[in-house]
Design an enzyme around this catalytic site. Structure first.
Site, PDB file in Angstrom:
ATOM      1  N   ASP A  12       0.867  -1.175   0.000  1.00  0.00           N
ATOM      2  CA  ASP A  12       0.000   0.000   0.000  1.00  0.00           C
ATOM      3  C   ASP A  12       0.908   1.231   0.000  1.00  0.00           C
ATOM      4  OD1 ASP A  12      -2.281   1.629   0.205  1.00  0.00           O
ATOM      5  OD2 ASP A  12      -2.137   1.659   2.388  1.00  0.00           O
ATOM      6  N   GLU A  72      -1.391  -1.415  -4.664  1.00  0.00           N
ATOM      7  CA  GLU A  72      -2.626  -0.659  -4.874  1.00  0.00           C
ATOM      8  C   GLU A  72      -2.356   0.499  -5.824  1.00  0.00           C
ATOM      9  OE1 GLU A  72      -6.310   0.519  -2.249  1.00  0.00           O
ATOM     10  OE2 GLU A  72      -4.593   1.764  -1.725  1.00  0.00           O
ATOM     11  N   ASP A 144      -2.224   1.024   7.341  1.00  0.00           N
ATOM     12  CA  ASP A 144      -1.521   0.812   6.073  1.00  0.00           C
ATOM     13  C   ASP A 144      -1.166  -0.666   5.885  1.00  0.00           C
ATOM     14  OD1 ASP A 144      -0.947   3.838   5.460  1.00  0.00           O
ATOM     15  OD2 ASP A 144      -0.234   3.502   7.509  1.00  0.00           O
TER      16      ASP A 144
END
Length: 174
Positions: A12, A72, A144
């Site tokens: 992420d 992502e 996160d």
């Protein structure tokens, strides 16, 4: 019969905090391996922060030995300067697994939420709750890291579907 498990590293991206999560997937079952966050200091120069991010990711990859990575795809930033910095951090996050020779896929936030929760508009609490369901015993150092594990889970689901489709096509052509 289950396949040999593969290790999937979910990432992420973020300049201040990049979450990472590692799962094993044998085609049917998921197993939590590790999670964490690589953080940089806001007061440091951008090149130093990007270098720290790269070094942190390289260390995680060397220690955890993933087989594949999933990142992502970010779309939102508060302002143009933030968008540029996030884009540069995301470039480092994509580069690190590529330098290690890892196949890497990208997934949008809605795609991750759909794969994990079944709803592309799920909130963070719902995503974290489902990650806890899918990976019993997991705790998160930061949100996160939870997001990174969700990305890894999304990749595992998509990977299974792609593999099943490829087998079906191969059987149909045989």
């Amino acid at each position: 019969m289950a396949n040999a498990p593969i290790r999937i590293l979910g990432l992420d991206p973020g300049l201040q905090h990049t979450g990472w999560g590692l799962v094993e997937h044998d085609g049917f079952r998921l197993r939590f391996c590790a999670e964490g966050v690589i953080s940089t200091k806001a007061g440091e120069d951008l090149p130093d922060r990007l270098l720290a991010l790269h070094h942190g990711l390289a260390k995680v990859i060397a220690e955890m030995q993933p087989d594949e990575a999933a990142v992502e795809n970010t779309y939102v930033a508060r302002n143009p300067e933030s968008a540029l910095k996030l884009g540069q951090a995301r470039g480092v996050v994509l580069l690190a697994p590529a330098l290690a020779g890892l196949p890497t896929r990208e997934y949008g936030a809605m795609e991750v939420k759909r794969a994990v929760v079944g709803n592309g508009h799920a909130d963070k609490v719902q995503v974290q709750a489902m990650v806890r369901q899918l990976l019993p015993g997991v705790t998160f150092k930061r949100a996160d890291a939870a997001d990174a594990l969700a990305i890894a889970i999304c990749h595992a689901h998509h990977r299974s579907t792609r593999n099943a489709f490829a087998r079906a096509v191969a059987r149909a052509g045989a």
